[in-house]
Structure formats: structure tokens, C-alpha cells
Design an enzyme around this catalytic site. Structure first.
Site, PDB file in Angstrom:
ATOM      1  N   ASN A  62      -3.234   7.144   1.090  1.00 40.66           N
ATOM      2  CA  ASN A  62      -3.188   5.676   1.125  1.00 40.66           C
ATOM      3  C   ASN A  62      -3.286   5.179   2.559  1.00 40.66           C
ATOM      4  OD1 ASN A  62      -0.548   6.845   1.269  1.00 40.66           O
ATOM      5  ND2 ASN A  62       0.424   4.920   0.759  1.00 40.66           N
ATOM      6  N   GLU A  64      -2.653   1.753   4.692  1.00 41.11           N
ATOM      7  CA  GLU A  64      -2.064   0.413   4.638  1.00 41.11           C
ATOM      8  C   GLU A  64      -2.587  -0.468   5.769  1.00 41.11           C
ATOM      9  OE1 GLU A  64       2.198   0.954   4.169  1.00 41.11           O
ATOM     10  OE2 GLU A  64       1.879   1.679   2.112  1.00 41.11           O
ATOM     11  N   CYS A  73      -5.010   2.362  -2.002  1.00 43.61           N
ATOM     12  CA  CYS A  73      -4.312   3.530  -2.553  1.00 43.61           C
ATOM     13  C   CYS A  73      -5.101   4.809  -2.248  1.00 43.61           C
ATOM     14  CB  CYS A  73      -4.190   3.403  -4.060  1.00 43.61           C
ATOM     15  SG  CYS A  73      -3.071   2.124  -4.636  1.00 43.61           S
ATOM     16  N   GLU A  75      -5.827   7.254  -4.293  1.00 42.95           N
ATOM     17  CA  GLU A  75      -6.784   7.621  -5.342  1.00 42.95           C
ATOM     18  C   GLU A  75      -8.106   6.888  -5.161  1.00 42.95           C
ATOM     19  OE1 GLU A  75      -3.660   6.658  -5.590  1.00 42.95           O
ATOM     20  OE2 GLU A  75      -2.663   7.428  -7.383  1.00 42.95           O
ATOM     21  N   CYS A 112      -1.570   3.975 -10.106  1.00 42.04           N
ATOM     22  CA  CYS A 112      -1.346   2.579 -10.499  1.00 42.04           C
ATOM     23  C   CYS A 112      -2.492   2.101 -11.399  1.00 42.04           C
ATOM     24  CB  CYS A 112      -1.209   1.681  -9.273  1.00 42.04           C
ATOM     25  SG  CYS A 112      -2.772   1.356  -8.422  1.00 42.04           S
ATOM     26  N   CYS A 115      -5.943   1.817  -9.818  1.00 43.69           N
ATOM     27  CA  CYS A 115      -6.593   3.116  -9.591  1.00 43.69           C
ATOM     28  C   CYS A 115      -7.098   3.712 -10.897  1.00 43.69           C
ATOM     29  CB  CYS A 115      -5.629   4.077  -8.898  1.00 43.69           C
ATOM     30  SG  CYS A 115      -5.373   3.638  -7.160  1.00 43.69           S
TER      31      CYS A 115
HETATM   32  N1  THU Z   1      -0.116   3.740  -3.725  1.00 47.59           N
HETATM   33  C1  THU Z   1      -1.085   4.697  -3.882  1.00 47.59           C
HETATM   34  O1  THU Z   1      -1.648   5.220  -2.898  1.00 47.59           O
HETATM   35  N2  THU Z   1      -1.422   5.035  -5.144  1.00 47.59           N
HETATM   36  C2  THU Z   1      -0.889   4.516  -6.271  1.00 47.59           C
HETATM   37  O2  THU Z   1      -1.329   4.828  -7.371  1.00 47.59           O
HETATM   38  C3  THU Z   1       0.224   3.589  -6.168  1.00 47.59           C
HETATM   39  C4  THU Z   1       0.568   3.116  -4.814  1.00 47.59           C
HETATM   40  C5  THU Z   1       0.233   3.330  -2.368  1.00 47.59           C
HETATM   41  C6  THU Z   1      -0.151   1.920  -2.033  1.00 47.59           C
HETATM   42  C7  THU Z   1       0.835   1.587  -0.932  1.00 47.59           C
HETATM   43  O3  THU Z   1       0.293   2.062   0.294  1.00 47.59           O
HETATM   44  C8  THU Z   1       2.066   2.409  -1.270  1.00 47.59           C
HETATM   45  O4  THU Z   1       1.627   3.416  -2.180  1.00 47.59           O
HETATM   46  C9  THU Z   1       3.200   1.620  -1.897  1.00 47.59           C
HETATM   47  O5  THU Z   1       2.761   0.902  -2.968  1.00 47.59           O
END
Ligand code: THU
Length: 160
Positions: A62, A64, A73, A75, A112, A115
Site C-alpha cells: 500500500n 499512502e 491499497c 492489491e 477491501c 480491491c
Molecule cells: N489497505 C490495503 O492495502 N488493502 C486493503 O485491502 C485494505 C486496506 C491499506 C489502505 C491504507 O493504506 C491502509 O491499508 C489502511 O486502510
């Protein structure tokens, strides 16, 4: 009125060692990617590794951003890169792992909704399911035989 019950079946493994060696390898790849996550705001690191039918493994994490919604994310970082770089390949299997800063994320963390929607697009495109394996920082690993299995009543191109 009719009530419809939609169910999904997943497999649960007690730990990494219960996985086939090649799946375990893919998960180790995801763990290495997780450690490289850029997650200074949530401190929630996610790693994903995708196996392609050409034997290539694409991994990522991920990413940010100070403008929170601009982050992505793990994925989707991986699936979009794979889609861009290998448009003719089929995607066979994705391993996902997530860890909070304290590293105590012991429950499997599923992808999520956004994704799932992003990955299912490729499943539909390639007419072949993509296996998903997901875990927390360690502990149990869950497997879904496809993304569609985790996304009932999918929104896809058939309605456009
Ligand atoms: N996140 C992912 O990388 N994948 C997911 O399926 C859910 C959330 C990340 C997004 C953000 O950087 C952190 O997790 C908190 O939500």
C-alpha cells in the site's frame, strides 16, 4: 417477496506451513513486500504478491498520501501494474498479508471491497478464477478459490 441466501465457501489453514510450498513462497513474497509499504498515516502495512501464468511474480504494497484518498491499497498497486505490464498474461493467484504497527494483526485480513472489484475485473477478462490467500501478520491463512466468491452480486460489464 422472496429471500435469497447467498453463501461463500473458504478454506482456512492454521498457519503458513500448512500451505503448498509454492503458495507459501508467494506469501513470503507478500510478507517481504509488506515490509516495504509506505503507510506513515495508518501504520497499517499491506503486502500482496501475484503469480502470473508466465511464472512472473509481481509484488507490491500500500502507498499512502498526505491527501488520504490519493493513496492506493497493496492489491490494486499490484493488479494494475500487472495489468499494465502483462496485458496478455493470466493471473493465477494472489497472496495478501497485513500488519498493524504493533504487528499483532493475527486474523486474516481480506481485501477491501474496492480491491475485490478491481481484481474481479481481471478474473472476468481472463475467463479464469484468481485464487486469493490472505492472512494477518502471521497465523491463520484463508483461501478463496476466486474473487467472485468474495463478491456476490458483482457489478460487471454485462450490465453496461
Ligand atoms: N489497505 C490495503 O492495502 N488493502 C486493503 O485491502 C485494505 C486496506 C491499506 C489502505 C491504507 O493504506 C491502509 O491499508 C489502511 O486502510
Amino acid at each position: 417477496m422472496t429471500e435469497v441466501n447467498i453463501s461463500c465457501v473458504i478454506q482456512v489453514f492454521d498457519n503458513l506451513d500448512e500451505l503448498d510450498p509454492d503458495v507459501k513462497d508467494l506469501m513470503q513474497n507478500a510478507i517481504a513486500a509488506r515490509d516495504m509499504a509506505y503507510a506513515p498515516y495508518s501504520n497499517f502495512k499491506v503486502g500482496a504478491a501475484l503469480l502470473l501464468d508466465n511464472g512472473e511474480v509481481i509484488s507490491g504494497s500500500n502507498q499512502e498520501n498526505a491527501s488520504y484518498p490519493s493513496g492506493l491499497c497493496a492489491e490494486r498497486t499490484v493488479i494494475y501494474y500487472a495489468g499494465a505490464k502483462y496485458p496478455k498474461s493470466k493471473f493465477l493467484r494472489m497472496a495478501i498479508t497485513a500488519a498493524s504497527k504493533k504487528g499483532t494483526t493475527l486474523e486474516p485480513i481480506p481485501p477491501c471491497g474496492a480491491c475485490r472489484q478491481a481484481i474481479v475485473e481481471y478474473e472476468i477478462k481472463q475467463h479464469k478464477p484468481i485464487e486469493l490467500y490472505f492472512m494477518g501478520a502471521s497465523g491463520k491463512v484463508m483461501k478463496s478459490n476466486s474473487v467472485a466468491n468474495l463478491l456476490p452480486l458483482v457489478f460487471d460489464k454485462s450490465v453496461l
